[in-house]
Design an enzyme around this catalytic site. Structure first.
Site, PDB file in Angstrom:
ATOM      1  N   ASP A  93     -52.157  89.091   2.471  1.00  0.00           N
ATOM      2  CA  ASP A  93     -53.125  88.672   2.342  1.00  0.00           C
ATOM      3  C   ASP A  93     -53.552  87.776   4.514  1.00  0.00           C
ATOM      4  O   ASP A  93     -53.348  89.341   4.797  1.00  0.00           O
ATOM      5  CB  ASP A  93     -52.045  87.065   2.374  1.00  0.00           C
ATOM      6  CG  ASP A  93     -51.484  87.139   3.106  1.00  0.00           C
ATOM      7  OD1 ASP A  93     -50.723  87.925   4.047  1.00  0.00           O
ATOM      8  OD2 ASP A  93     -50.127  86.253   2.246  1.00  0.00           O
ATOM      9  N   LYS A  94     -54.404  87.091   4.371  1.00  0.00           N
ATOM     10  CA  LYS A  94     -54.801  86.393   5.780  1.00  0.00           C
ATOM     11  C   LYS A  94     -53.916  85.794   5.979  1.00  0.00           C
ATOM     12  O   LYS A  94     -53.080  86.203   7.509  1.00  0.00           O
ATOM     13  CB  LYS A  94     -55.882  86.036   5.387  1.00  0.00           C
ATOM     14  CG  LYS A  94     -56.814  85.778   6.728  1.00  0.00           C
ATOM     15  CD  LYS A  94     -57.563  85.954   6.548  1.00  0.00           C
ATOM     16  CE  LYS A  94     -58.770  85.120   7.817  1.00  0.00           C
ATOM     17  NZ  LYS A  94     -58.190  83.816   8.212  1.00  0.00           N
TER      18      LYS A  94
END
Length: 740
Positions: free
Chosen positions: A431-432
């Site tokens: 994910d970021k």
């Protein structure tokens, strides 16, 4: 926050009154009817672990072990692991046969290398497991305060000595030693904030709250007579559900996940909490999710086994062919009474060379060949690989490039079995927020009334510029790393634009819109001001870094949130007429909190002019559709600016407001109060439907843009990714932001 003594302004604040939805509601549902049945049979006697009923239950202690071996099973289990290797199994068979007359060499010459190889590998496994043991010892010997009914006070006790039913006190930034039922906290209504990064990787804080019946347990003296019983579900691995009831003062109260504090999660933004131990040790949810250390074998090791199979096949083939010819020649040694190889004395030979039993002699010759040609099987290769693996793990542990200065933590290889797998990664799933980024937000730009404010370039813009081979623009030179006018860096604020800084926004043609814009940022939140007693500086306790960035930005631009009470919010505002800071108080009527399904947050306040205002911020996917006909004036420009911000790697939110009439608000409040007091299963849906009715007809003010800075060396990682492996990002992000 700075150290020293602080004047807390949260003791009289009941945060639960600020929330409207089910994050703060516990009600009986169908699952509660199963209490006492199979799977829901656990009973906890609070503050009475030494009672006869509690002792009879014989619950597990809080000692936790994550090791692969024990003193009892180390030798058999480790030997099993070693003999999963084909070569080791082969040499064991050869060693057994070497004690027979068939062996062309002594048994010692086979046993010694085999014992050395297996012993060295077992020693390596023992050392690695001892390191795990040391980590367990460190965790089990942490201390927590436990209520002693005899001494009538809280005393420090090691985690491993905790028992089900103990009442514990955990302080701010401390970890929970077991799964606890939240009784009360430093806030009067039992609110606390929890960080679950160790459990699910989420760095945003989660809100927990106690039952109203126990929230008043604020002092040690209250626990002298405190007795209660909890009936709940049996230990299970589900981190996102908890069903139980609390029997307290003759009444039963429903329990949900909102009252459960999980082991290894961290207390944040709350001075302390009191809790009752519900699950201990391997009964805790985090340990229920932890499987036993698996037997890990790398792809190289499995491929080596395949190679050994090939070599073993070649060995059998060589031995078989040789034995066939040996049998033929042995059978011909005596033909028609004549001795062909008389020097071998075939007429007086043993069974190993008996021409009359040539087939049996050939079979024994085959066994001898398997031992004689056994050097085709490279037992030393396993030793070499083990040495390389141990060396690699030591290099990883001492690699200065993998040392994190901020947390003072080096890399740590818990096992050396899979080192080579690190060089065979072909796909990274990530994910970021909080992984590629620091989850530390900074207010960088904003769009107000169709005008974009904020100079400088983000890290993504700089990276794109460098990739394109272009030189940085003048705006970058003027804005990147720019600090506020005071020259002091402010966490969460990296904004620079002389048009609206230092109070200059009052000279802008859209000054009234700018005022409302930053008013929304200052009020539409659940931030709690914390005033340092010595310096008078104000910091904020917030649920997420986004919220902190908005409140700090509003403060730096003239709208300082300095006090929050139960029913009011106080600001230091820059007055547009006098251009001086004035104190204004807003009556807080309702908070419609943010959720992943709503994607927006709203507050309803009454200002000093007796105007009712609905202040709202949220994702553009849900905000633009809620605008009134008169509220679309700067929609096109705002959408264009939001797109540009997303291309620059910024996170955007749309800001809007609405002025409410007294009649509309009164009618809506009646509906909302009715839905809020509902105890039905569709309470959330009712509240959402009523909230939708008032969160319409909004007037667009603009959009915010905050930067979540990339982790160090992420650009290098992405450059490597383009050449060697694929990289996939998951999460709720705009497509353009993912591309950038």
């Amino acid at each position: 926050m700075a150290g020293g003594v602080r004047r807390k302004k949260t003791k009289a604040l009941c945060l639960s009154k600020l929330y409207s939805f089910a994050c703060l509601s516990s009600s009986f549902n169908e699952d509660h009817s199963r209490i006492g049945q199979l799977g829901f049979s656990r009973v906890v006697y609070c503050n009475d672990p030494d009672g006869p009923e509690a002792i009879q239950l014989m619950y597990k202690g809080n000692y936790v072990s994550t090791t692969k071996y024990t003193a009892a099973n180390f030798i058999p289990k480790s030997l099993f692991e070693q003999f999963r290797r084909v070569a080791n199994m082969y040499f064991v068979v050869v060693a057994c046969v070497s004690f027979s007359p068939l062996a062309p060499y002594t048994a010692v010459s086979v046993l010694v290398p085999l014992i050395v190889v297996i012993g060295a590998t077992m020693a390596k496994e023992a050392v690695e497991d001892w390191r795990r043991k040391k980590q367990d010892i460190e965790a089990n010997n942490r201390e927590v305060e436990v209520y002693d009914s005899n001494g009538k006070t809280f005393t420090k006790t090691k985690w491993k000595k905790l028992r089900v039913g103990n009442v514990v006190k955990v302080y701010k930034d401390g970890y929970f030693p077991a799964d606890l039922l939240l009784l009360s906290s430093s806030y009067e209504d039992g609110i606390c904030y929890v960080e679950t990064a160790n459990l699910d990787g989420e760095t945003n804080l989660k809100l927990k709250h106690s039952l109203e019946a126990t929230a008043s347990l604020q002092a040690e003296s209250f626990f002298l007579e405190f007795k209660a019983a909890v009936k709940c579900e049996d230990p299970n691995e589900n981190l996102y559900s908890f069903v139980g009831t609390l029997d307290f003062h003759g009444k039963q109260y429903p329990l949900s996940l909102q009252q459960l504090l999980l082991r290894d999660s961290k207390l944040r933004n709350t001075e302390y909490i009191y809790g009752v131990v519900i699950f201990t040790g391997h009964d805790t949810k985090v340990m229920q999710n932890a499987t036993d250390p698996p037997s890990k074998r790398s792809r190289i090791e499995r491929r080596m086994d395949k190679i050994i199979y090939i070599l073993f096949t070649a060995l059998i083939l060589i031995g078989f062919i040789g034995s066939v010819f040996f049998g033929i020649k042995t059978k011909e040694d005596i033909r028609k009474g004549k001795l062909r190889r008389w020097y071998l004395r075939p007429d007086a030979a043993s069974v190993l060379f008996d021409p009359n039993r040539a087939s049996l002699a050939a079979f024994f010759h085959f066994l001898t060949s398997l031992m004689l040609y056994g050097y085709l099987i490279p037992i030393s290769l396993y030793v070499s690989i083990e040495i390389v693996k141990v060396s690699q793990s030591n290099f990883i542990n001492h690699d200065q490039d993998m040392y994190d200065k901020e947390t003072n933590r080096p890399a740590y290889a818990r096992t050396s079995n899979l080192n080579e797998e690190l060089g065979q990664v072909c796909t990274i799933l990530s994910d970021k927020t909080g992984t590629l980024t620091c989850n530390s937000m900074e207010f960088v730009k904003c769009s107000i009334a169709g005008t974009s404010y904020g100079q400088g370039m983000t890290e993504v813009e700089v990276a794109l510029t460098e990739r394109q081979g272009a030189r940085s623009s003048s705006s970058f030179a003027a804005g990147v790393g720019k600090k506020v006018s005071s020259g002091v860096a402010v966490k969460g604020f990296n904004f620079h634009d002389e048009r609206i800084m230092n109070g200059n926004w009052v000279n802008e043609p859209n000054a009234m819109v700018i005022e409302k814009f930053f008013l929304v940022l200052a009020i539409c939140n659940t931030a709690i001001p914390d005033v340092h007693e010595d310096t008078g500086e104000i910091s904020y306790e917030v649920e997420s870094p986004d919220e902190a960035a908005f409140v700090v930005a509003a403060r730096e631009l003239g709208f300082q949130l300095y006090n929050r009470m139960q029913m009011s919010i106080s600001l230091h505002e820059l007055d547009t007429k006098s251009r001086k800071s004035v104190n204004r108080v807003y009556e807080l009527l309702h908070v419609l909190e943010f959720s992943s399904s709503r994607k927006r947050m709203s507050v309803i306040v009454r200002n000093e002019k007796n105007q009712l205002l609905l202040l709202c911020k949220g994702a553009d996917s849900v905000m633009f559709e809620r605008l009134s006909e008169a509220g679309h004036q700067c929609e096109a420009e705002t959408k264009d600016h939001s797109r540009q911000y997303a291309e620059a790697g910024l996170r955007t939110l749309v800001v809007a407001f609405r002025e409410l009439s007294q009649e509309d608000y009164k009618h809506w409040e009646e509906e909302f109060t009715k839905a809020k007091s509902s105890v039905s299963a569709d309470r959330d849906a009712l509240l959402d439907a009523v909230a939708n009715k008032i969160e319409k007809g909004l007037i667009l003010l603009g959009a915010t843009a905050v930067e979540d800075k990339l982790q160090k060396e992420v650009n290098l990682l992405l450059d490597i990714e383009e050449k060697f492996f694929s990289f996939e990002i998951s999460g709720h992000m705009k497509l353009q932001l993912v591309i950038d």
